[in-house]
Design a protein around this motif. Structure first.
Motif, PDB file in Angstrom:
ATOM      1  N   LEU A   4      30.571  -3.603 -25.765  1.00  0.00           N
ATOM      2  CA  LEU A   4      29.357  -3.149 -24.802  1.00  0.00           C
ATOM      3  C   LEU A   4      29.378  -1.576 -24.698  1.00  0.00           C
ATOM      4  CD1 LEU A   4      27.954  -5.911 -22.600  1.00  0.00           C
ATOM      5  CD2 LEU A   4      27.334  -5.422 -25.470  1.00  0.00           C
ATOM      6  N   VAL A   5      28.691  -0.591 -25.024  1.00  0.00           N
ATOM      7  CA  VAL A   5      29.288   0.698 -24.661  1.00  0.00           C
ATOM      8  C   VAL A   5      27.753   1.061 -24.089  1.00  0.00           C
ATOM      9  CG1 VAL A   5      29.123   3.271 -25.488  1.00  0.00           C
ATOM     10  CG2 VAL A   5      30.612   1.419 -26.720  1.00  0.00           C
ATOM     11  N   GLU A   6      27.980   1.795 -22.638  1.00  0.00           N
ATOM     12  CA  GLU A   6      27.057   2.166 -21.978  1.00  0.00           C
ATOM     13  C   GLU A   6      26.577   3.699 -21.792  1.00  0.00           C
ATOM     14  OE1 GLU A   6      28.463  -1.018 -18.838  1.00  0.00           O
ATOM     15  OE2 GLU A   6      29.360   0.887 -20.000  1.00  0.00           O
ATOM     16  N   SER A   7      25.447   4.296 -21.403  1.00  0.00           N
ATOM     17  CA  SER A   7      25.581   5.342 -21.584  1.00  0.00           C
ATOM     18  C   SER A   7      23.518   5.726 -20.401  1.00  0.00           C
ATOM     19  CB  SER A   7      25.210   6.295 -23.245  1.00  0.00           C
ATOM     20  OG  SER A   7      23.625   5.936 -23.866  1.00  0.00           O
ATOM     21  N   GLY A   8      23.661   7.285 -20.207  1.00  0.00           N
ATOM     22  CA  GLY A   8      22.612   7.470 -19.548  1.00  0.00           C
ATOM     23  C   GLY A   8      22.565   8.167 -17.827  1.00  0.00           C
ATOM     24  N   GLY A   9      23.907   7.493 -17.799  1.00  0.00           N
ATOM     25  CA  GLY A   9      24.062   7.272 -16.441  1.00  0.00           C
ATOM     26  C   GLY A   9      24.625   9.093 -15.812  1.00  0.00           C
ATOM     27  N   LEU A  18      16.054   7.404 -14.126  1.00  0.00           N
ATOM     28  CA  LEU A  18      17.305   7.808 -14.989  1.00  0.00           C
ATOM     29  C   LEU A  18      16.758   6.571 -15.795  1.00  0.00           C
ATOM     30  CD1 LEU A  18      20.522   8.280 -13.206  1.00  0.00           C
ATOM     31  CD2 LEU A  18      19.069   9.588 -14.839  1.00  0.00           C
ATOM     32  N   ARG A  19      17.488   6.183 -16.949  1.00  0.00           N
ATOM     33  CA  ARG A  19      17.378   5.538 -18.314  1.00  0.00           C
ATOM     34  C   ARG A  19      18.400   5.107 -18.796  1.00  0.00           C
ATOM     35  NH1 ARG A  19      14.688   4.490 -24.089  1.00  0.00           N
ATOM     36  NH2 ARG A  19      14.521   2.479 -23.958  1.00  0.00           N
ATOM     37  N   LEU A  20      19.067   3.737 -18.588  1.00  0.00           N
ATOM     38  CA  LEU A  20      20.484   3.237 -18.715  1.00  0.00           C
ATOM     39  C   LEU A  20      20.217   2.624 -20.464  1.00  0.00           C
ATOM     40  CD1 LEU A  20      22.075   2.419 -15.621  1.00  0.00           C
ATOM     41  CD2 LEU A  20      22.010   4.967 -16.484  1.00  0.00           C
ATOM     42  N   SER A  21      21.314   2.834 -21.154  1.00  0.00           N
ATOM     43  CA  SER A  21      20.809   2.473 -21.870  1.00  0.00           C
ATOM     44  C   SER A  21      22.386   1.731 -22.492  1.00  0.00           C
ATOM     45  CB  SER A  21      21.024   3.267 -23.803  1.00  0.00           C
ATOM     46  OG  SER A  21      19.749   4.482 -23.440  1.00  0.00           O
ATOM     47  N   GLN A  81      15.273   1.156 -16.667  1.00  0.00           N
ATOM     48  CA  GLN A  81      14.438   1.815 -16.718  1.00  0.00           C
ATOM     49  C   GLN A  81      14.648   2.207 -14.759  1.00  0.00           C
ATOM     50  OE1 GLN A  81      13.149   4.578 -17.994  1.00  0.00           O
ATOM     51  NE2 GLN A  81      12.652   5.500 -16.805  1.00  0.00           N
ATOM     52  N   MET A  82      15.440   3.245 -14.668  1.00  0.00           N
ATOM     53  CA  MET A  82      14.947   2.744 -12.986  1.00  0.00           C
ATOM     54  C   MET A  82      14.412   3.612 -12.339  1.00  0.00           C
ATOM     55  SD  MET A  82      19.370   2.144 -12.601  1.00  0.00           S
ATOM     56  CE  MET A  82      19.531   3.426 -13.430  1.00  0.00           C
ATOM     57  N   ASN A  83      12.910   3.440 -11.772  1.00  0.00           N
ATOM     58  CA  ASN A  83      12.573   4.349 -10.747  1.00  0.00           C
ATOM     59  C   ASN A  83      12.213   4.737  -9.580  1.00  0.00           C
ATOM     60  OD1 ASN A  83      10.997   5.588 -14.126  1.00  0.00           O
ATOM     61  ND2 ASN A  83      10.415   3.902 -13.254  1.00  0.00           N
ATOM     62  N   SER A  84      11.912   5.479  -9.185  1.00  0.00           N
ATOM     63  CA  SER A  84      12.011   5.379  -7.180  1.00  0.00           C
ATOM     64  C   SER A  84      13.632   5.146  -7.456  1.00  0.00           C
ATOM     65  CB  SER A  84      10.471   4.508  -7.108  1.00  0.00           C
ATOM     66  OG  SER A  84       9.382   5.134  -7.474  1.00  0.00           O
ATOM     67  N   LEU A  85      14.342   6.338  -7.787  1.00  0.00           N
ATOM     68  CA  LEU A  85      15.621   5.844  -6.804  1.00  0.00           C
ATOM     69  C   LEU A  85      15.751   6.317  -5.276  1.00  0.00           C
ATOM     70  CD1 LEU A  85      17.789   7.145 -10.489  1.00  0.00           C
ATOM     71  CD2 LEU A  85      18.309   5.086  -9.226  1.00  0.00           C
ATOM     72  N   GLN A 110      31.814  -0.187 -20.156  1.00  0.00           N
ATOM     73  CA  GLN A 110      32.850   0.363 -19.762  1.00  0.00           C
ATOM     74  C   GLN A 110      32.039   0.964 -17.896  1.00  0.00           C
ATOM     75  OE1 GLN A 110      30.983   1.722 -21.858  1.00  0.00           O
ATOM     76  NE2 GLN A 110      30.916   3.412 -21.409  1.00  0.00           N
ATOM     77  N   GLY A 111      31.191   0.654 -18.023  1.00  0.00           N
ATOM     78  CA  GLY A 111      30.384   1.083 -16.507  1.00  0.00           C
ATOM     79  C   GLY A 111      29.928   2.824 -16.721  1.00  0.00           C
ATOM     80  N   THR A 112      28.836   3.084 -16.389  1.00  0.00           N
ATOM     81  CA  THR A 112      28.522   4.172 -16.227  1.00  0.00           C
ATOM     82  C   THR A 112      28.293   4.807 -14.582  1.00  0.00           C
ATOM     83  OG1 THR A 112      26.763   6.063 -16.717  1.00  0.00           O
ATOM     84  CG2 THR A 112      26.196   3.965 -16.731  1.00  0.00           C
ATOM     85  N   GLN A 113      28.184   5.875 -14.235  1.00  0.00           N
ATOM     86  CA  GLN A 113      28.045   6.111 -12.330  1.00  0.00           C
ATOM     87  C   GLN A 113      26.612   6.510 -12.712  1.00  0.00           C
ATOM     88  OE1 GLN A 113      30.547   6.283 -10.002  1.00  0.00           O
ATOM     89  NE2 GLN A 113      28.249   6.736  -8.947  1.00  0.00           N
ATOM     90  N   VAL A 114      26.035   5.993 -12.066  1.00  0.00           N
ATOM     91  CA  VAL A 114      24.567   6.317 -11.196  1.00  0.00           C
ATOM     92  C   VAL A 114      24.352   7.147  -9.989  1.00  0.00           C
ATOM     93  CG1 VAL A 114      22.225   6.627 -10.760  1.00  0.00           C
ATOM     94  CG2 VAL A 114      23.338   5.108 -12.970  1.00  0.00           C
ATOM     95  N   THR A 115      24.702   8.141  -9.441  1.00  0.00           N
ATOM     96  CA  THR A 115      24.513   8.864  -8.260  1.00  0.00           C
ATOM     97  C   THR A 115      23.286   9.431  -7.432  1.00  0.00           C
ATOM     98  OG1 THR A 115      26.442   9.875  -8.277  1.00  0.00           O
ATOM     99  CG2 THR A 115      25.526  10.451  -6.627  1.00  0.00           C
ATOM    100  N   VAL A 116      22.616   9.266  -6.580  1.00  0.00           N
ATOM    101  CA  VAL A 116      21.242   8.880  -6.021  1.00  0.00           C
ATOM    102  C   VAL A 116      21.658  10.249  -4.838  1.00  0.00           C
ATOM    103  CG1 VAL A 116      19.195   9.041  -5.298  1.00  0.00           C
ATOM    104  CG2 VAL A 116      20.226   7.314  -6.895  1.00  0.00           C
TER     105      VAL A 116
END
Length: 118
Positions: A4-9, A18-21, A81-85, A110-116
């Motif tokens: 599994l490979v994530e992207s979009g952070g 943001l939209r993570l894939s 799909q992440m809204n109103s973060l 591997q994980g992807t960082q999301v920073t709000v």
């Protein structure tokens, strides 16, 4: 074996989206469920959202109404799909999969960082 490979952070302001894939190697049809987990510093990893092979979804109470998980078996992908973060959504988000309702999630990206933050 499933990879599994994530992207979009990334960095987003409060109220943003943001939209993570998550791209999966191999056929996703053998996977019972796909999920997105997150872990913030000093906190336990938590299940944010999951979707079964049949399309049944479930969400953590903290993200209901704001996040949407979807699965595209033809593209071997799952999305979040992440809204109103909110700042409290800040975490490392990881995609995961399990092959049976009786088993734990056993395949991880591997994980992807999301920073709000403003």
């Amino acid at each position: 074996q499933v990879q599994l490979v994530e992207s979009g952070g990334g960095l987003v302001q409060p109220g943003g989206s943001l939209r993570l894939s998550c791209a999966a190697s191999g056929s996703m049809s053998s996977l019972y469920a796909m999920g997105w987990f997150r872990q913030a510093p000093g906190r336990q990893r938590e299940l944010v959202a999951a979707v079964t092979r049949g399309g049944i979804t479930n969400y953590a109470d903290s993200v209901k109404g704001r996040f949407t998980i979807s699965r595209d078996n033809a593209k071997n992908a799952v999305y979040l799909q992440m809204n109103s973060l909110k700042p409290e959504d800040t975490a490392v988000y990881s995609c995961s999969a399990k092959i049976s309702i009786l088993r734990a999630y056993e395949y991880w990206g591997q994980g992807t960082q999301v920073t709000v933050s403003s």
